[in-house]
Design an enzyme around this catalytic site. Structure first.
Site, PDB file in Angstrom:
ATOM      1  N   HIS A 105     -65.935 -53.594 127.510  1.00  0.00           N
ATOM      2  CA  HIS A 105     -64.392 -53.261 127.006  1.00  0.00           C
ATOM      3  C   HIS A 105     -64.052 -54.199 125.979  1.00  0.00           C
ATOM      4  CE1 HIS A 105     -64.839 -51.166 131.307  1.00  0.00           C
ATOM      5  NE2 HIS A 105     -63.222 -50.474 130.589  1.00  0.00           N
ATOM      6  N   ASP A 108     -63.254 -57.205 127.923  1.00  0.00           N
ATOM      7  CA  ASP A 108     -63.447 -58.481 129.122  1.00  0.00           C
ATOM      8  C   ASP A 108     -64.490 -59.429 127.773  1.00  0.00           C
ATOM      9  OD1 ASP A 108     -63.749 -56.138 131.168  1.00  0.00           O
ATOM     10  OD2 ASP A 108     -65.166 -54.732 129.972  1.00  0.00           O
TER      11      ASP A 108
END
Length: 446
Positions: A105, A108
């Site tokens: 993501h 992240d």
């Protein structure tokens, strides 16, 4: 810390293949990357991808407890420095484990910057560093996605939010995440509707929200194609978490949504085992529904804990489940744009860095052996032959004309009158389950 070999010193790497007689927990028993199976190497069949979020950003917290992990890369006061350290740790694990792909993501890889521009700049900076590491190691991005569920602004959804300004923020995030995916050579981009659903219909215009979601997906697809993105878009079905009803409830619901809004040609499904359980389906069911429509594009390999009502994301180790999954993958000749993504996390009590290796190695071996067993099952026809025989009557007479679209109700009535009451035919379920067990548990079968 900024060296490649500082976060997992207890793992010399790369993890070797030692065969099924090995006693080492840091060696593969079945995953032999270069071994040919059905014309392709194991590495090409399985396309394992490490999930950046669980593996490097997971903290061991759960609905009933605070974070418990103290990861050496997750220390410091500067979020960008932590992000760089995490990237170093990630590529150390990738190279030592021998996985060729990863997924992330946007949040992240890089922290939220507090504004659209700063968040975009943060992500671009980490993408530049990741691109260098990809060149150095040969590890590639499988797919990217945007976290459109954690920030408070997405409390009532992102693309389906009743406030168009929230949708605008989601659009900015997805644009940056798509740019990152394209820059890093990802072959897929995933839409996971983390809060795209409703908890109460009393405050929800369901038709409006579904139209919003479709319009958002079309907008994102058009943007990526304008940037010459050649990969595939995936949408990931999920039943009930975190909202009572997600608009992408299961594979069948999601496929119908894509058909209704003319998105089916642009998107495939990323099917997850634990999400299948949340929808009260089996993993195999969801895979076959997607594959039957020609839209199985990628797979999240994990498992839930039976009886627990949330997404526990355990590492997949069950031999039967893995084998049934690999049968589907082999039948459709692989996953061109996607792969097998470890959307899985070590348990709360598995504190040590080496536990990340034990978990991935165990699951990689489980799927590698499942691939070998599934290939042998297909070669021997032990499941396909009985299945073909069970439906063989549809290759002649009324059954054949029915499948060709040529039958009429009158023809059906005539066949029923002429042939009389049909004989009852056994489904042989227990026999087939026994045969499957024989192949899975026979040590000499592979």
């Amino acid at each position: 810390m900024n060296g490649m070999n500082e976060y997992f010193p207890e793992v010399p790497g790369p993890i070797p293949f030692e065969g099924p007689k090995s006693k080492s927990p840091l060696a593969f028993k079945w995953y032999d990357a270069g071994r040919k199976v059905a014309g392709k190497t194991m590495e090409r069949h399985l396309k394992f991808a490490v999930a950046y979020w669980h593996t490097f950003k997971g903290d061991g917290g759960d609905p009933f407890g605070d974070p418990v992990y103290r990861r050496p890369w997750d220390v410091g006061d500067d979020p960008m420095q932590i992000a760089r350290q995490t990237l170093d740790a990630a590529f150390e694990l990738f190279t030592k484990l021998g996985t060729r792909y990863y997924c992330f993501h946007d949040r992240d890889l890089a922290p939220d910057g507090g504004s659209v521009a700063q968040s975009r700049d943060n992500l671009a900076a980490l993408v530049g560093l990741a691109k260098k590491k990809q060149r150095q190691t040969g590890v590639r991005l499988l797919w990217g996605t945007a976290n459109l569920f954690s920030h408070p602004r997405y409390t009532h959804g992102a693309a389906t939010n009743p406030d168009p300004l929230v949708v605008a923020h989601a659009a900015a995030q997805v644009r940056a995440a798509l740019d990152a995916t394209i820059e890093l050579g990802g072959t897929g981009y995933v839409f996971w509707g983390g809060r795209e659903g409703y908890t109460s219909l009393l405050n929800t215009d369901l038709r409006q929200e579904r139209r919003q979601m479709a319009a958002f997906l079309r907008m994102a697809i058009d943007y990526a194609r304008s940037r010459d993105f050649k990969g595939m878009f995936f949408i990931e079905p999920k039943a009930r978490e975190p909202t009572l009803h997600q608009y992408d409830f299961d594979a069948a619901t999601t496929l119908e949504f894509l058909r209704e809004f003319d998105l089916l040609d642009d998107m495939m499904l990323n099917v997850e085992a634990n999400h299948a359980a949340l929808a009260t389906h089996s993993f195999e069911h969801e895979l076959r529904v997607a594959a039957g429509a020609g839209r199985l594009g990628s797979i999240d390999i994990n498992r839930g804990i039976e009886g627990v009502g949330w997404d526990t994301d355990n590492f997949a180790m069950d031999a039967t489940t893995c084998t049934l999954a690999m049968l589907v993958v082999l039948e459709q000749r692989g996953l061109r744009f996607g792969g097998l993504n470890f959307d899985a996390k070590v348990r709360r009590g598995s504190f040590d860095g080496v536990d990340l290796f034990y978990a991935h190695i165990g699951s990689m071996d489980a799927f590698a052996r499942a691939l070998l067993v599934a290939d042998r099952i297909r070669q021997d026809g032990v499941l396909s032959a009985p299945l073909a025989e069970r439906y063989s009557a549809f290759r002649r007479g009324f059954g054949r004309s029915l499948m060709r679209g040529e039958a009429t109700l009158e023809a059906g009535e005539s066949a029923a009158e002429q042939q009389g009451e049909p004989a009852l035919l056994s489904g042989r379920q227990e026999l087939l389950e026994t045969l499957l067990n024989d192949y899975i548990h026979n040590p000499d079968i592979v």
